[in-house]
Design an enzyme around this catalytic site. Structure first.
Site, PDB file in Angstrom:
ATOM      1  N   ASN A 111       0.809  -1.219   0.000  1.00  0.00           N
ATOM      2  CA  ASN A 111       0.000   0.000   0.000  1.00  0.00           C
ATOM      3  C   ASN A 111       0.844   1.271   0.000  1.00  0.00           C
ATOM      4  O   ASN A 111       0.311   2.375   0.137  1.00  0.00           O
ATOM      5  CB  ASN A 111      -0.943   0.003   1.203  1.00  0.00           C
ATOM      6  CG  ASN A 111      -0.193   0.128   2.524  1.00  0.00           C
ATOM      7  OD1 ASN A 111       1.035  -0.033   2.576  1.00  0.00           O
ATOM      8  ND2 ASN A 111      -0.922   0.408   3.592  1.00  0.00           N
ATOM      9  N   ARG A 121      11.417  25.768  -1.540  1.00  0.00           N
ATOM     10  CA  ARG A 121      10.873  26.965  -2.205  1.00  0.00           C
ATOM     11  C   ARG A 121       9.612  27.481  -1.534  1.00  0.00           C
ATOM     12  O   ARG A 121       9.242  28.645  -1.717  1.00  0.00           O
ATOM     13  CB  ARG A 121      10.589  26.645  -3.682  1.00  0.00           C
ATOM     14  CG  ARG A 121      11.836  26.544  -4.523  1.00  0.00           C
ATOM     15  CD  ARG A 121      11.532  26.045  -5.922  1.00  0.00           C
ATOM     16  NE  ARG A 121      11.247  24.616  -5.938  1.00  0.00           N
ATOM     17  CZ  ARG A 121      11.053  23.903  -7.036  1.00  0.00           C
ATOM     18  NH1 ARG A 121      11.098  24.510  -8.221  1.00  0.00           N
ATOM     19  NH2 ARG A 121      10.807  22.606  -6.976  1.00  0.00           N
ATOM     20  N   GLN A 122       8.967  26.640  -0.722  1.00  0.00           N
ATOM     21  CA  GLN A 122       7.752  27.076  -0.022  1.00  0.00           C
ATOM     22  C   GLN A 122       8.140  27.548   1.380  1.00  0.00           C
ATOM     23  O   GLN A 122       7.779  26.948   2.391  1.00  0.00           O
ATOM     24  CB  GLN A 122       6.738  25.935   0.025  1.00  0.00           C
ATOM     25  CG  GLN A 122       6.305  25.468  -1.358  1.00  0.00           C
ATOM     26  CD  GLN A 122       5.291  24.349  -1.302  1.00  0.00           C
ATOM     27  OE1 GLN A 122       4.409  24.338  -0.464  1.00  0.00           O
ATOM     28  NE2 GLN A 122       5.425  23.377  -2.206  1.00  0.00           N
ATOM     29  N   ASP A 177      17.089  36.261 -11.753  1.00  0.00           N
ATOM     30  CA  ASP A 177      16.016  37.156 -11.328  1.00  0.00           C
ATOM     31  C   ASP A 177      16.593  38.167 -10.342  1.00  0.00           C
ATOM     32  O   ASP A 177      17.731  38.042  -9.896  1.00  0.00           O
ATOM     33  CB  ASP A 177      14.833  36.386 -10.711  1.00  0.00           C
ATOM     34  CG  ASP A 177      15.261  35.481  -9.563  1.00  0.00           C
ATOM     35  OD1 ASP A 177      16.037  35.934  -8.697  1.00  0.00           O
ATOM     36  OD2 ASP A 177      14.814  34.325  -9.534  1.00  0.00           O
ATOM     37  N   LYS A 233      12.161  39.409 -14.519  1.00  0.00           N
ATOM     38  CA  LYS A 233      11.130  38.522 -15.080  1.00  0.00           C
ATOM     39  C   LYS A 233       9.823  38.686 -14.317  1.00  0.00           C
ATOM     40  O   LYS A 233       9.806  39.061 -13.146  1.00  0.00           O
ATOM     41  CB  LYS A 233      11.587  37.067 -15.047  1.00  0.00           C
ATOM     42  CG  LYS A 233      11.805  36.484 -13.652  1.00  0.00           C
ATOM     43  CD  LYS A 233      12.351  35.065 -13.747  1.00  0.00           C
ATOM     44  CE  LYS A 233      12.571  34.468 -12.355  1.00  0.00           C
ATOM     45  NZ  LYS A 233      13.149  33.124 -12.425  1.00  0.00           N
ATOM     46  N   ASP A 268      15.052  23.186 -12.109  1.00  0.00           N
ATOM     47  CA  ASP A 268      13.946  22.239 -11.976  1.00  0.00           C
ATOM     48  C   ASP A 268      13.406  21.888 -13.357  1.00  0.00           C
ATOM     49  O   ASP A 268      13.870  20.951 -14.008  1.00  0.00           O
ATOM     50  CB  ASP A 268      12.870  22.833 -11.072  1.00  0.00           C
ATOM     51  CG  ASP A 268      11.751  21.854 -10.760  1.00  0.00           C
ATOM     52  OD1 ASP A 268      11.750  20.732 -11.305  1.00  0.00           O
ATOM     53  OD2 ASP A 268      10.863  22.193  -9.957  1.00  0.00           O
ATOM     54  N   MET A 292      12.853  25.988 -17.259  1.00  0.00           N
ATOM     55  CA  MET A 292      12.205  27.101 -17.955  1.00  0.00           C
ATOM     56  C   MET A 292      12.969  28.397 -17.714  1.00  0.00           C
ATOM     57  O   MET A 292      13.257  29.150 -18.648  1.00  0.00           O
ATOM     58  CB  MET A 292      10.759  27.243 -17.478  1.00  0.00           C
ATOM     59  CG  MET A 292       9.813  26.195 -18.022  1.00  0.00           C
ATOM     60  SD  MET A 292       9.486  26.390 -19.786  1.00  0.00           S
ATOM     61  CE  MET A 292       8.543  27.915 -19.773  1.00  0.00           C
ATOM     62  N   THR A 293      13.315  28.659 -16.449  1.00  0.00           N
ATOM     63  CA  THR A 293      14.054  29.879 -16.121  1.00  0.00           C
ATOM     64  C   THR A 293      15.418  29.883 -16.802  1.00  0.00           C
ATOM     65  O   THR A 293      15.829  30.866 -17.420  1.00  0.00           O
ATOM     66  CB  THR A 293      14.224  30.010 -14.602  1.00  0.00           C
ATOM     67  OG1 THR A 293      12.943  30.179 -13.990  1.00  0.00           O
ATOM     68  CG2 THR A 293      15.097  31.199 -14.247  1.00  0.00           C
TER      69      THR A 293
END
Length: 327
Positions: free
Chosen positions: A46, A105-106, A179, A203, A235, A238-239
């Site tokens: 499980n 990141r959070q 950034d 950005k 990650d 994209m950046t």
């Protein structure tokens, strides 16, 4: 008459690892001159995880390594269970070695009704029984304050910078922050490389579309120069790929992408190849499988730094001394 019974205090360093990145743990063990403590670990049907150490850990100074690659929640839970097992088996001190901190990141609320997940992870480590955390390049340095205990925040910048210096010495370099929030990091890089100029990419993101950039522009002199884009992680890429394309369009001679953590989610592999970056430089805080590697990708070993930090913690030495007091 003296009450009590005299004894001999014995200190033993033991290294344990989860299943997400055993190659890194083996490299660290080799540098330390120890063997990884054997354990049984498997998943139930499980999805529940079971761990059990096959040797006594009583009174030991235990270092539990785990890199948090996908699936992140599984690797995090496994490390928490290992910490709990050590606590219940009477380990003297438990250090969670987390080369890539999960949910980093959070680290704050960007809008109402959001969690501060990085703080929750720190609370879970503390509740499980960790006395200390060793980690590499947090997304924001102030996240160290989330853990109620010592945090050794290691920096890969010196390792990465040395590689760049050796590979691109003599070229006109510009250090680029992807950034505005990373300009301080770019300034440190520029100082280490002898006073290079810096630039940054302004950005704009859509808060409803994570990992997507809606617009950007280059601020700084990049024309005819080799631009080194520095960040803590890649990650989805994209950046990074957008930054490389924008810099080349602005007249940069070459682009080098540098980051500590190679998450490389989704189509990151293809985006990095398409970015036309001259080189992509990462460390192995996270496993980078063969299918995600490509010509132009350099992966530097973080094991020597982790091993030296573990040695300093075990000997009650100074981890800051690893960075000449500038950590």
């Amino acid at each position: 008459m003296v009450s009590g019974k005299p004894g001999i205090a014995k200190r033993q360093l033991i290294l344990l690892t989860g299943r997400s990145h055993p190659e890194l743990a083996e490299a660290v063990a080799k540098h330390l001159g120890v063997a990884i403590t054997p354990q049984a670990a498997y998943d139930f049907a499980n999805g529940e995880i079971f761990v059990r150490f096959e040797e006594s850990v009583r009174g030991a100074d235990a270092f539990v390594m785990q890199s948090h690659s996908a699936p992140v929640n599984d690797s995090l839970m496994e490390q928490l269970l290992m910490v709990d097992a050590l606590k219940r088996a009477s380990a003297k001190r438990i250090t969670a070695v987390v080369p890539s901190y999960p949910y980093a990141r959070q680290d704050r609320k960007y809008a109402g009704r959001e969690p501060v997940s990085a703080r929750l992870v720190a609370d879970m480590f503390k509740t499980a029984g960790a006395d200390r955390i060793v980690t590499v390049d947090l997304h924001t340095a102030q996240a160290q304050g989330f853990f109620d205990g010592p945090v050794d925040h290691l920096h890969a910048m010196w390792l990465l910078c040395e590689h760049v210096r050796g590979r691109y010495q003599g070229e006109d370099l510009t250090i680029v922050s992807p950034d505005a929030g990373r300009t301080r990091l770019a300034e440190k890089w520029a100082d280490l490389l002898g006073g290079c100029p810096i630039a940054f990419i302004h950005k704009t993101r859509d808060p409803l579309r994570p990992n997507e950039i809606t617009s950007n522009r280059v601020v700084g002199d990049v024309e005819g120069r080799t631009c080194v884009v520095v960040d803590d992680m890649i990650d989805t890429a994209m950046t990074s790929s957008t930054a490389a394309r924008q810099l080349l369009e602005q007249g940069a001679k070459d682009v080098v992408l540098v980051a500590t953590h190679g998450v490389l989610s989704g189509e990151a592999h293809d985006r990095l190849i398409a970015s036309k970056a001259r080189e992509v430089i990462l460390t192995d805080t996270l496993p980078i499988p063969h299918e995600k590697r490509f010509p132009g990708l350099s992966v530097l070993s973080i094991a020597p730094l982790l091993a030296r930090a573990i040695g300093e913690v075990f000997e009650d030495g100074s981890v800051t001394s690893l960075f000449d007091g500038n950590a």
